[in-house]
Design a protein around this motif. Sequence first.
Motif, PDB file in Angstrom:
ATOM      1  N   GLY A   1       0.857  -1.146   0.046  1.00 27.12           N
ATOM      2  CA  GLY A   1       0.029  -0.019   0.090  1.00 27.12           C
ATOM      3  C   GLY A   1       0.819   1.307   0.020  1.00 27.12           C
ATOM      4  N   GLU A   2       1.939   1.135  -0.778  1.00 30.93           N
ATOM      5  CA  GLU A   2       3.044   2.281  -0.817  1.00 30.93           C
ATOM      6  C   GLU A   2       3.466   2.375  -2.110  1.00 30.93           C
ATOM      7  OE1 GLU A   2       6.140   1.489   2.130  1.00 30.93           O
ATOM      8  OE2 GLU A   2       4.831   1.526   3.874  1.00 30.93           O
TER       9      GLU A   2
ATOM     10  N   HIS B   1       2.232  11.895   0.975  1.00 31.07           N
ATOM     11  CA  HIS B   1       1.447  10.617   1.546  1.00 31.07           C
ATOM     12  C   HIS B   1       2.031   9.510   0.856  1.00 31.07           C
ATOM     13  CE1 HIS B   1      -1.181   7.610   3.112  1.00 31.07           C
ATOM     14  NE2 HIS B   1      -1.887   8.765   4.005  1.00 31.07           N
ATOM     15  N   ARG B   2       2.637   8.586   1.893  1.00 32.98           N
ATOM     16  CA  ARG B   2       3.491   7.328   1.165  1.00 32.98           C
ATOM     17  C   ARG B   2       2.571   6.373   0.416  1.00 32.98           C
ATOM     18  NH1 ARG B   2       4.688   4.045   6.756  1.00 32.98           N
ATOM     19  NH2 ARG B   2       2.362   3.271   7.257  1.00 32.98           N
ATOM     20  N   ALA B   3       1.284   6.467   0.502  1.00 36.16           N
ATOM     21  CA  ALA B   3       0.431   5.464  -0.237  1.00 36.16           C
ATOM     22  C   ALA B   3      -0.135   6.229  -1.671  1.00 36.16           C
ATOM     23  CB  ALA B   3      -1.045   5.272   0.363  1.00 36.16           C
TER      24      ALA B   3
ATOM     25  N   ASN C   1      -4.082   6.252  -5.204  1.00 43.07           N
ATOM     26  CA  ASN C   1      -4.019   5.880  -3.797  1.00 43.07           C
ATOM     27  C   ASN C   1      -4.093   4.497  -3.617  1.00 43.07           C
ATOM     28  OD1 ASN C   1      -4.099   5.705  -1.154  1.00 43.07           O
ATOM     29  ND2 ASN C   1      -6.112   6.792  -0.906  1.00 43.07           N
TER      30      ASN C   1
ATOM     31  N   GLY D   1      -3.729   2.820  -0.684  1.00 37.78           N
ATOM     32  CA  GLY D   1      -4.297   2.621   0.345  1.00 37.78           C
ATOM     33  C   GLY D   1      -5.566   2.339   0.458  1.00 37.78           C
TER      34      GLY D   1
ATOM     35  N   TYR E   1      -8.154   3.719  -2.226  1.00 35.86           N
ATOM     36  CA  TYR E   1      -8.010   3.046  -3.572  1.00 35.86           C
ATOM     37  C   TYR E   1      -8.770   3.861  -4.970  1.00 35.86           C
ATOM     38  CZ  TYR E   1      -7.140  -0.970  -0.765  1.00 35.86           C
ATOM     39  OH  TYR E   1      -7.039  -1.858   0.313  1.00 35.86           O
TER      40      TYR E   1
END
Length: 546
Positions: free
Chosen positions: A276-277, A464-466, A483, A485, A522
């Motif tokens: 998720g990254e 944001h890392r996602a 996205n 995540g 998502y």
Amino acid sequence: MKANWHRNTLIYQIDPSLFYDSNGDGRGDLKGIIRQLDYLQALGVGALWLMPLYRSPFKDAGYDVSDFLALDPRFGSEEDLRQLIVKAGERGIRVILELVVQHTCDQHPWFQRARRDRNSVYRDYYLWSDTPVDDGNQPIFPSVEDSIWQWDEEAGQYYRHLFYRHEPDLNLANPRVVEDIERIMVHWLELGIAGFRLDAASHLVEQAGGGDEEQGVWLLERLYRCMIRINPEGILMGEVDVEPERYSHYFGAGDRLGLVLDFWVNNHIFLALARGEAQPLQRAIARRPAPPDGAHYAVWLRNHDELDLERLSEEEREEVMQAFAPEPDMRLYGRGIRRRLAPMLEGDVRRQALAQSLLLSLPGTPIVRYGEEIGMGDDLSRPERLSVRTPMQWNAEANAGFSSAHHLAAPLIEHGPFAYTHLNVARQQDDPESLLARTRRLLWARSGLSEVGNGEAQLLTADHRAVFAIAHVGQATSVMLANLGPETVEVRLQTDLEGFEEIVSDSPYPAPEGASMSLCGYGYRWFRYAGSEQQQGDRQETADHQ
């Protein structure tokens, strides 16, 4: 002038035996593909990649060829192929065939003559030895084959086979073999095909170079020259599962492979999805070399084989396995996953659409496997890679609308969440929230963005890392976000989106505020800045198609 069409197209992979049966014999065929061309056109498909059509005993889905110059009768006639090429061309769709010349099947006349007579010219078409030789290669299918050498009683020697023992390797350093391959290419190119997908391309090069990759790339240049003499816009798309630093050997100066199937990025797509990254995917894209003029990468999510994760470290591979193949029967050959995309993502339509949007945002030519657009499942009761090879699910009628026969080329998926009775094209066709509708919108949006194929890709930094973010800069500029995540996020880019138009998204959103915006779990959003009248016209043409 080098071909460029393949940089701005969608390739759709079809297993002809499993797509549509036109004559009721239980097996898909060329006339069946012709009948479904309108469906493919409506998806936005620009080229068909057809799995092997050649005469074969079909112990390995047609990759075990017994006659390269004849179609297997189950698929129809050469005239049927010619009609497919013509009718697809009328819809702006090209046709790419497999070129499976790393090996033949053991029933091929070349091999039969080679094994009978040591003095035959065909003896040197294959790789023979009095004893097994350790040349650094291991069996491609280690759970099935324990050696790459097989004793042949009639020949009185061992022959090499990297794949199955019924697929002896060709000696590609032999000029006679290469001349025969050129004759095969010319035969099919003269029918009007757009090029070939070179099966096991990295092994072809190794065999042509006597074990040395750099010494074997002459073969790709030779095949390229042969192709463009017949079709100057033809392409060679090669299966190249090597470290990214070696891709340059396969591109050359654009005079070898026109498309390199990028296993490196494919593996890191799934590592990114598992975590998720975005970082694993960003790192993978940054590491691969820029392709030369006239060449590009081909990118995909799943294909007809296992999801081969050899480009990941052992720890990363296990991480992906735990996320998407936690049970032993979901894994294969100690390196891969034998599942389709939809079951890996638990049938979540949002997540599957997110994966498609991610694929279509990448620098490279996207490939979609038949049935992926509706979220088809797999059949883990079938052996090895056959788990992901099941008939196309057209409707909820008998045999999923694939065939009227009593016995089919492969079993249907009849039970569970991916059963054809409720997961099929007909059911999703008119549902705007279906995976088919979402995928179709994405594919058509991507087809109107020439800068993704021709422009410069620039990875963007999101806070944001996602969130994976990328820009494609050409005559127009596209910015695409995904996205990875499950949670809604507020994200800020380094790029101000003032003047950008939102062209596709997973759901309605408020307009960005400068460089800041929201993304659902998502979720995905694509933006484009196009100021000229021509670019606005391109947008309108894409909207009209949608």
